[in-house]
Design a protein around this motif. Structure first.
Motif, PDB file in Angstrom:
ATOM      1  N   GLU A  54     -33.427 120.946  -2.583  1.00 18.34           N
ATOM      2  CA  GLU A  54     -32.990 120.011  -3.617  1.00 18.34           C
ATOM      3  C   GLU A  54     -31.516 120.233  -3.929  1.00 18.34           C
ATOM      4  O   GLU A  54     -31.107 121.320  -4.313  1.00 18.34           O
ATOM      5  CB  GLU A  54     -33.821 120.226  -4.882  1.00 18.34           C
ATOM      6  N   LYS A  97     -28.129 118.541  -6.008  1.00 19.76           N
ATOM      7  CA  LYS A  97     -27.618 117.579  -6.976  1.00 19.76           C
ATOM      8  C   LYS A  97     -26.096 117.535  -6.847  1.00 19.76           C
ATOM      9  O   LYS A  97     -25.455 118.576  -6.738  1.00 19.76           O
ATOM     10  CB  LYS A  97     -27.980 118.003  -8.400  1.00 19.76           C
ATOM     11  N   VAL A 123     -21.237 113.580  -1.471  1.00 22.47           N
ATOM     12  CA  VAL A 123     -22.569 113.158  -1.040  1.00 22.47           C
ATOM     13  C   VAL A 123     -22.559 112.892   0.463  1.00 22.47           C
ATOM     14  O   VAL A 123     -23.468 113.322   1.188  1.00 22.47           O
ATOM     15  CB  VAL A 123     -23.038 111.903  -1.807  1.00 22.47           C
ATOM     16  N   ASP A 181     -24.788 114.884   3.281  1.00 19.52           N
ATOM     17  CA  ASP A 181     -25.741 114.093   4.071  1.00 19.52           C
ATOM     18  C   ASP A 181     -25.456 114.229   5.560  1.00 19.52           C
ATOM     19  O   ASP A 181     -26.373 114.422   6.365  1.00 19.52           O
ATOM     20  CB  ASP A 181     -25.666 112.628   3.635  1.00 19.52           C
ATOM     21  N   SER A 219     -32.943 116.759  -0.252  1.00 19.39           N
ATOM     22  CA  SER A 219     -33.087 115.683  -1.215  1.00 19.39           C
ATOM     23  C   SER A 219     -31.811 115.709  -2.059  1.00 19.39           C
ATOM     24  O   SER A 219     -31.542 116.694  -2.741  1.00 19.39           O
ATOM     25  CB  SER A 219     -34.311 115.940  -2.099  1.00 19.39           C
ATOM     26  N   ILE A 220     -31.011 114.644  -1.968  1.00 20.30           N
ATOM     27  CA  ILE A 220     -29.744 114.591  -2.694  1.00 20.30           C
ATOM     28  C   ILE A 220     -29.899 113.664  -3.897  1.00 20.30           C
ATOM     29  O   ILE A 220     -30.244 112.498  -3.746  1.00 20.30           O
ATOM     30  CB  ILE A 220     -28.598 114.087  -1.793  1.00 20.30           C
ATOM     31  N   GLU A 221     -29.636 114.224  -5.071  1.00 24.91           N
ATOM     32  CA  GLU A 221     -29.686 113.453  -6.302  1.00 24.91           C
ATOM     33  C   GLU A 221     -28.278 113.367  -6.872  1.00 24.91           C
ATOM     34  O   GLU A 221     -27.589 114.371  -6.985  1.00 24.91           O
ATOM     35  CB  GLU A 221     -30.608 114.129  -7.319  1.00 24.91           C
ATOM     36  N   LYS A 222     -27.843 112.167  -7.221  1.00 20.52           N
ATOM     37  CA  LYS A 222     -26.520 111.945  -7.802  1.00 20.52           C
ATOM     38  C   LYS A 222     -26.668 111.873  -9.310  1.00 20.52           C
ATOM     39  O   LYS A 222     -27.440 111.071  -9.814  1.00 20.52           O
ATOM     40  CB  LYS A 222     -25.953 110.639  -7.246  1.00 20.52           C
ATOM     41  N   ILE A 223     -25.972 112.731 -10.031  1.00 20.56           N
ATOM     42  CA  ILE A 223     -26.034 112.737 -11.488  1.00 20.56           C
ATOM     43  C   ILE A 223     -24.671 112.318 -12.025  1.00 20.56           C
ATOM     44  O   ILE A 223     -23.674 112.991 -11.779  1.00 20.56           O
ATOM     45  CB  ILE A 223     -26.436 114.132 -12.015  1.00 20.56           C
ATOM     46  N   GLU A 224     -24.660 111.200 -12.759  1.00 16.44           N
ATOM     47  CA  GLU A 224     -23.405 110.648 -13.274  1.00 16.44           C
ATOM     48  C   GLU A 224     -23.284 110.726 -14.788  1.00 16.44           C
ATOM     49  O   GLU A 224     -22.204 110.508 -15.324  1.00 16.44           O
ATOM     50  CB  GLU A 224     -23.249 109.193 -12.807  1.00 16.44           C
ATOM     51  N   ASN A 257     -25.499 115.273 -19.046  1.00 16.19           N
ATOM     52  CA  ASN A 257     -26.290 116.014 -18.062  1.00 16.19           C
ATOM     53  C   ASN A 257     -25.389 116.932 -17.233  1.00 16.19           C
ATOM     54  O   ASN A 257     -25.738 118.082 -16.955  1.00 16.19           O
ATOM     55  CB  ASN A 257     -27.054 115.030 -17.173  1.00 16.19           C
TER      56      ASN A 257
END
Length: 76
Positions: free
Chosen positions: A2, A4, A17, A21, A32-37, A41
Motif C-alpha cells: 500500500e 499513498k 505517482v 507506477d 496499490s497507489i492512493e492519491k491523497i489531496e 489528511n
C-alpha cells in the motif's frame, strides 16, 4: 504493498505517482497507489512539504519527485 502519495495535485505529485507506477510495472510488484489531496489528511502524516510518499503507514519521502532508484529500493 500500500502506497499513498500526498499532495495537492500539482505536476510533481502526478510525476511521483507516474514514477511509482512505472517502477512497479517494470518489477512486477503488486502495489496499490492512493492519491491523497486533502490538506488536513496530509498534515496528519506530519508532512509539510509535498509531494510525499507513505508506504505501509510510514513516510519514506517528501519534498520532491523520487528517483527511479529510490522507488526501486522501496519496492524491494
Amino acid at each position: 504493498m500500500e502506497i499513498k502519495v500526498l499532495g495537492p495535485g500539482c505536476a510533481k505529485c502526478k510525476a511521483t505517482v507516474d514514477v511509482i507506477d512505472r517502477v512497479a510495472k517494470e518489477t512486477g510488484k503488486a502495489v496499490s497507489i492512493e492519491k491523497i489531496e486533502d490538506m488536513r489528511n496530509i498534515v496528519s502524516f506530519g508532512v509539510m512539504t509535498t509531494p510525499a510518499v507513505v508506504i505501509e503507514g510510514k513516510v519514506v519521502h517528501k519534498g520532491s519527485v523520487p528517483s527511479h532508484d529510490q522507488v526501486l529500493a522501496w519496492l524491494e
